[in-house]
Scaffold this active site. Structure first.
Site, PDB file in Angstrom:
ATOM      1  N   GLU A 129       0.873  -1.180   0.000  1.00 25.11           N
ATOM      2  CA  GLU A 129       0.000   0.000   0.000  1.00 25.11           C
ATOM      3  C   GLU A 129       0.908   1.226   0.000  1.00 25.11           C
ATOM      4  OE1 GLU A 129      -3.837   1.905   2.347  1.00 25.11           O
ATOM      5  OE2 GLU A 129      -2.606   0.397   3.332  1.00 25.11           O
ATOM      6  N   HIS A 141       0.016   7.433   6.563  1.00 28.26           N
ATOM      7  CA  HIS A 141       1.284   7.087   5.923  1.00 28.26           C
ATOM      8  C   HIS A 141       2.271   8.251   6.061  1.00 28.26           C
ATOM      9  CE1 HIS A 141      -0.178   3.528   3.316  1.00 28.26           C
ATOM     10  NE2 HIS A 141      -1.092   3.776   4.243  1.00 28.26           N
ATOM     11  N   HIS A 194      -5.346   6.153  -1.594  1.00 27.07           N
ATOM     12  CA  HIS A 194      -4.535   7.275  -1.094  1.00 27.07           C
ATOM     13  C   HIS A 194      -4.327   8.258  -2.241  1.00 27.07           C
ATOM     14  CE1 HIS A 194      -3.625   5.943   3.017  1.00 27.07           C
ATOM     15  NE2 HIS A 194      -3.763   4.737   2.503  1.00 27.07           N
ATOM     16  N   HIS A 215      -9.982   0.714   0.390  1.00 26.79           N
ATOM     17  CA  HIS A 215     -10.790   1.250   1.491  1.00 26.79           C
ATOM     18  C   HIS A 215     -11.597   2.489   1.079  1.00 26.79           C
ATOM     19  CE1 HIS A 215      -7.194   3.656   2.251  1.00 26.79           C
ATOM     20  NE2 HIS A 215      -6.600   2.736   2.983  1.00 26.79           N
ATOM     21  N   ALA A 219      -8.964   8.154   2.776  1.00 28.99           N
ATOM     22  CA  ALA A 219      -7.766   8.634   2.077  1.00 28.99           C
ATOM     23  C   ALA A 219      -7.990   8.723   0.574  1.00 28.99           C
ATOM     24  CB  ALA A 219      -6.563   7.749   2.403  1.00 28.99           C
ATOM     25  N   ASP A 247     -16.224  -1.019  10.304  1.00 28.62           N
ATOM     26  CA  ASP A 247     -16.145  -0.974  11.763  1.00 28.62           C
ATOM     27  C   ASP A 247     -16.915   0.195  12.367  1.00 28.62           C
ATOM     28  OD1 ASP A 247     -14.505   1.099  10.972  1.00 28.62           O
ATOM     29  OD2 ASP A 247     -12.754   0.472  12.150  1.00 28.62           O
ATOM     30  N   PHE A 249     -16.033   3.211  12.345  1.00 32.20           N
ATOM     31  CA  PHE A 249     -15.088   4.308  12.571  1.00 32.20           C
ATOM     32  C   PHE A 249     -14.515   4.803  11.243  1.00 32.20           C
ATOM     33  CE2 PHE A 249     -14.796   1.784  16.528  1.00 32.20           C
ATOM     34  CZ  PHE A 249     -15.163   2.761  17.435  1.00 32.20           C
ATOM     35  N   ASP A 272      -8.314  -4.244   7.450  1.00 33.02           N
ATOM     36  CA  ASP A 272      -7.349  -3.158   7.675  1.00 33.02           C
ATOM     37  C   ASP A 272      -6.856  -3.196   9.117  1.00 33.02           C
ATOM     38  OD1 ASP A 272      -5.915  -0.972   6.520  1.00 33.02           O
ATOM     39  OD2 ASP A 272      -7.204   0.440   7.576  1.00 33.02           O
ATOM     40  N   GLY A 300      -5.926   2.342  11.485  1.00 27.68           N
ATOM     41  CA  GLY A 300      -6.167   0.908  11.377  1.00 27.68           C
ATOM     42  C   GLY A 300      -7.324   0.485  12.242  1.00 27.68           C
TER      43      GLY A 300
END
Length: 364
Positions: A129, A141, A194, A215, A219, A247, A249, A272, A300
């Site tokens: 990634e 990152h 990203h 995801h 990002a 999740d 979040f 993740d 994460g």
């Protein structure tokens, strides 16, 4: 000796069967038959009424069981991560390394190769990634490792990891399409992520062969009224699959539901998941059901694949069968492995989860 899995419901990946048995031999499914047709001499595994389904497939996970593979790549870290994943229903995973130095990436490649050579099971390859991402959408990152790819960077990845690297997440607006094509031609599945791509930049990259995204919502450039961004392009393109972290979040559960209605079978689950780390460049701190960086940036999850499925069923109102597909069949399709994974059918691998109505889990 062949084994017959009996006394449960069987979800094949397409439908749920009653009063059937799954027959396996030497790790392969040989038949799915009515119980009455199962050879009584076969060893029997009693499911005690549980739902037998294809084992889950997690295409993005950083660590587990106290080990952070993405920072300290080794066979030991890889084994701990796999055991964490398997306990949560994922019998096949692609461990992930965030944007980092060539030395860490090389160690990760070596670790996967050594794990395979030692007979380790369940690791499909490596997910890089980064580092070819957009610093504007770096998330957690680190800027010092981010760069635009040059020909020598692509050559280095292919020379050192052609047999190991199966996924690369990159920002398409930051990468020469010819270099991206070299990755794809080498058998690496390229994911957009990203990224601060405009809708046009993203859609063009999809038309040029990038058919996956990392995801969803996290990002990446968002869907806005006058700037549809990467999210809008993912929604709009008929072929692009995207992973999502369910999740509550990373993405609100209502947003997952909206995305599912739009994308249908193109949306699939990842964990993740990461582990705590309080030293070195990357800091991961457990905080109220998720992990954050030293500066509080979401970095994460604490998910297992089973919990992601449960959240989809209980929080998003996705039917159980479809939530199971999001955790098994659809990620298998993303990697063109759905002839062996994500299905209970003759010729597929004998990798199963058995789930009770109380969400208790057994993994076979």
């Amino acid at each position: 000796m062949p084994t017959a899995y009996v006394n449960g419901l069987i979800f094949t990946g397409s439908r749920t069967l009653k009063d059937h048995a799954v027959i396996t031999d030497n790790g392969i499914i040989t038949a799915v038959v009515p119980v009455a047709e199962a050879d009584p001499s076969f060893k029997r595994t009693d499911l005690a009424g549980a739902l037998l389904a294809p084992a889950f497939v997690d295409l993005q996970i950083y660590g587990g069981n106290g080990k952070v593979f993405s920072l300290y790549p080794s066979v030991e870290s890889l084994t701990a991560t796999y055991e964490y994943s398997r306990a949560g229903g994922a019998a096949h995973i692609i461990p992930t390394v965030a944007t980092h130095s060539p030395e860490i990436m090389l160690e990760a490649m070596k670790a996967v190769r050594e794990y395979w050579q030692a007979g380790g099971k369940g690791i499909l390859g490596l997910h890089l990634e980064g580092p070819f991402i957009n610093p504007v959408k770096k998330g957690a990152h680190l800027t010092q490792y981010i760069r635009r790819p040059r020909q020598e960077d692509i050559d280095w990845i292919l020379n050192n990891g052609r047999d190991v690297v199966k996924i690369m997440t990159l920002a398409p607006e930051c990468c020469d399409p010819a270099l991206v094509r070299q990755l794809r031609d080498a058998g690496i599945t390229v994911f957009a992520g990203h990224s601060n791509a405009t809708y046009g930049e993203a859609y063009t990259s999809f038309e040029n062969g990038i058919h996956h995204a990392t995801h969803l919502f996290n990002a990446m450039s968002q869907l806005e009224s006058r700037a549809p961004g990467l999210v809008g392009a993912i929604y709009d393109h008929p072929e692009v699959q995207a992973s999502i972290v369910a999740d509550g979040f990373h993405v609100d559960f209502a947003t997952i539901g909206i995305s599912k209605k739009i994308m249908k079978e193109r949306l699939f689950l990842i964990t993740d998941a990461i582990e705590e780390n309080r030293e070195g460049d990357y800091i991961y701190i457990r905080a109220d059901g998720r992990f954050v960086s030293a500066t509080g940036v979401l970095s994460g999850s604490c998910l297992t694949m089973l919990q992601a499925v449960r959240n989809c069923v209980e929080k998003v109102n996705i039917p159980m069968e479809e939530a199971l597909r999001m955790a098994s069949l659809y990620p298998a399709k993303a990697m063109q492995l759905d002839d062996k994974l994500g299905r209970i059918a003759p010729g597929a691998l004998a990798a199963f989860v058995a789930i009770t109505p109380q969400w208790n889990l057994s993994v076979y």
